[in-house]
Design a protein around this motif. Structure first.
Motif, PDB file in Angstrom:
ATOM      1  N   VAL A  43      16.206 -23.897   7.891  1.00  0.00           N
ATOM      2  CA  VAL A  43      15.858 -22.575   8.515  1.00  0.00           C
ATOM      3  C   VAL A  43      16.708 -21.414   7.787  1.00  0.00           C
ATOM      4  O   VAL A  43      16.297 -20.289   7.683  1.00  0.00           O
ATOM      5  N   VAL A  44      18.008 -21.725   8.033  1.00  0.00           N
ATOM      6  CA  VAL A  44      18.912 -20.634   7.326  1.00  0.00           C
ATOM      7  C   VAL A  44      18.640 -20.215   5.953  1.00  0.00           C
ATOM      8  O   VAL A  44      18.784 -18.879   5.518  1.00  0.00           O
ATOM      9  N   ALA A  71      15.539 -20.296   4.770  1.00  0.00           N
ATOM     10  CA  ALA A  71      14.560 -19.485   4.715  1.00  0.00           C
ATOM     11  C   ALA A  71      14.505 -18.278   5.047  1.00  0.00           C
ATOM     12  O   ALA A  71      13.693 -17.580   4.790  1.00  0.00           O
ATOM     13  N   TRP A  72      15.640 -17.748   5.567  1.00  0.00           N
ATOM     14  CA  TRP A  72      15.772 -16.202   5.924  1.00  0.00           C
ATOM     15  C   TRP A  72      16.720 -15.731   5.262  1.00  0.00           C
ATOM     16  O   TRP A  72      17.948 -15.303   5.692  1.00  0.00           O
ATOM     17  N   PRO A  73      16.682 -15.282   3.900  1.00  0.00           N
ATOM     18  CA  PRO A  73      17.620 -14.604   3.223  1.00  0.00           C
ATOM     19  C   PRO A  73      18.309 -13.272   3.496  1.00  0.00           C
ATOM     20  O   PRO A  73      19.206 -12.811   3.356  1.00  0.00           O
ATOM     21  N   ALA A  74      17.225 -12.682   4.139  1.00  0.00           N
ATOM     22  CA  ALA A  74      17.520 -11.237   4.611  1.00  0.00           C
ATOM     23  C   ALA A  74      18.507 -11.220   5.619  1.00  0.00           C
ATOM     24  O   ALA A  74      19.375 -10.209   5.681  1.00  0.00           O
ATOM     25  N   VAL A  75      18.530 -12.167   6.688  1.00  0.00           N
ATOM     26  CA  VAL A  75      19.578 -12.264   7.597  1.00  0.00           C
ATOM     27  C   VAL A  75      20.793 -12.492   7.013  1.00  0.00           C
ATOM     28  O   VAL A  75      22.157 -11.892   7.356  1.00  0.00           O
ATOM     29  N   LEU A  76      20.914 -13.402   5.791  1.00  0.00           N
ATOM     30  CA  LEU A  76      22.301 -13.704   5.251  1.00  0.00           C
ATOM     31  C   LEU A  76      22.955 -12.572   4.450  1.00  0.00           C
ATOM     32  O   LEU A  76      23.923 -12.220   4.429  1.00  0.00           O
ATOM     33  N   THR A  77      21.656 -11.760   4.044  1.00  0.00           N
ATOM     34  CA  THR A  77      22.034 -10.416   3.260  1.00  0.00           C
ATOM     35  C   THR A  77      22.949  -9.675   4.375  1.00  0.00           C
ATOM     36  O   THR A  77      23.910  -8.924   3.831  1.00  0.00           O
ATOM     37  N   TYR A  92      27.554 -20.452   6.787  1.00  0.00           N
ATOM     38  CA  TYR A  92      26.208 -20.979   7.255  1.00  0.00           C
ATOM     39  C   TYR A  92      25.602 -21.862   6.075  1.00  0.00           C
ATOM     40  O   TYR A  92      24.867 -22.808   6.322  1.00  0.00           O
TER      41      TYR A  92
END
Length: 257
Positions: free
Chosen positions: A64-65, A67-73, A182
């Motif tokens: 899930v982590v 799959a959400w590259p915008a959050v990591l950015t 993460y």
């Protein structure tokens, strides 16, 4: 039994390989340990945060982590700016270094770091070397009754509470605003644990134990450096290393966004 021990040992070794590195979190824990400031709280936050992240990874949240590259950015940008800011504060301390002075029965004995030139000694009440004249919180009330905090005692307690609060908030920020935690802890450890099949949670427990052992050793073992850091020049070197580490890591995070 052998399979369980093997999985736990593999988790312990893998966990250490990811944790034992020069980084913002380790540098912060080291400095808090040397200063003897909120060490238990900082160690507990680091170990419990790692345990939560490892559990998420073993539970399969790593996919899930990713799959959400915008959050990591977003986390990388915020975390990078935070690390650069903390590095600048450490660089400022290089210009005004302090020394760690700890004396039995004085303020340092309770776990605080005293700036250079403010060493505390115990003398007769009201004397030049007494705790009160050195600015140590008084535990004698207006009537002279022991155990009744005076005005300076209240200020001292408030100051220690504020220092502990700042340490806790800084530790939380360094732990949870680092996008690499993460990817490394959740995704990487989770992926390795998945290969262990039915022993994946045993592998995860081994990694959690490694985190606890490392941060406890780093935080509580750092006090062995106290004699070395009794000189302002030693603090200047330590803070310079911390400043360089924080600023470089912060710039790296922002550059990777």
């Amino acid at each position: 039994m052998n399979s369980a021990l093997t999985a736990a040992a593999a988790g312990f070794g893998t966990g250490l390989s990811l944790i034992v590195a020069i980084g913002a979190q380790n540098a912060f824990v080291l400095r808090q340990g040397v200063r003897r400031d909120a060490v238990l709280a900082v160690v507990a936050i680091c170990a419990l945060s790692d345990a939560a992240l490892i559990a998420l990874g073993v539970g399969g949240v790593g996919a899930v982590v990713v799959a959400w590259p915008a959050v990591l950015t977003a986390v990388g940008l915020i975390g990078g700016l935070f690390l650069i800011g903390y590095g600048c504060l450490a660089a400022r301390r290089v210009l005004k270094p302090s020394a760690l002075t700890v004396e039995p029965g004085a303020a340092g004995a309770t776990g605080s770091a005293v700036p250079a030139g403010s060493a505390v000694s115990v003398g007769a009440p009201g004397s030049a070397g007494s705790a009160e004249s050195a600015g140590v919180p008084s535990v004698v009330g207006a009537a002279g009754a022991p155990g009744v905090p005076g005005p300076s005692g209240v200020a001292g307690v408030a100051g220690r509470a504020g220092s502990r609060r700042r340490a806790v908030l800084t530790c939380l920020a360094m732990t949870w605003l680092n996008p690499h935690v993460y990817l490394d802890t959740v995704f990487l450890l989770g992926s390795i644990a998945a290969d262990r099949g039915p022993w994946r949670w045993t592998f995860g427990l081994g990694a959690m134990l490694a985190s606890l052992v490392w941060f406890a050793a780093l935080g509580f073992g750092a006090r062995l450096l106290s004699p070395l850091l009794a000189r302002p020049s030693a603090w200047r070197v330590l803070d310079a290393l911390i400043a360089v580490t924080m600023i470089v890591l912060g710039a790296t995070l922002i550059a990777g966004v």
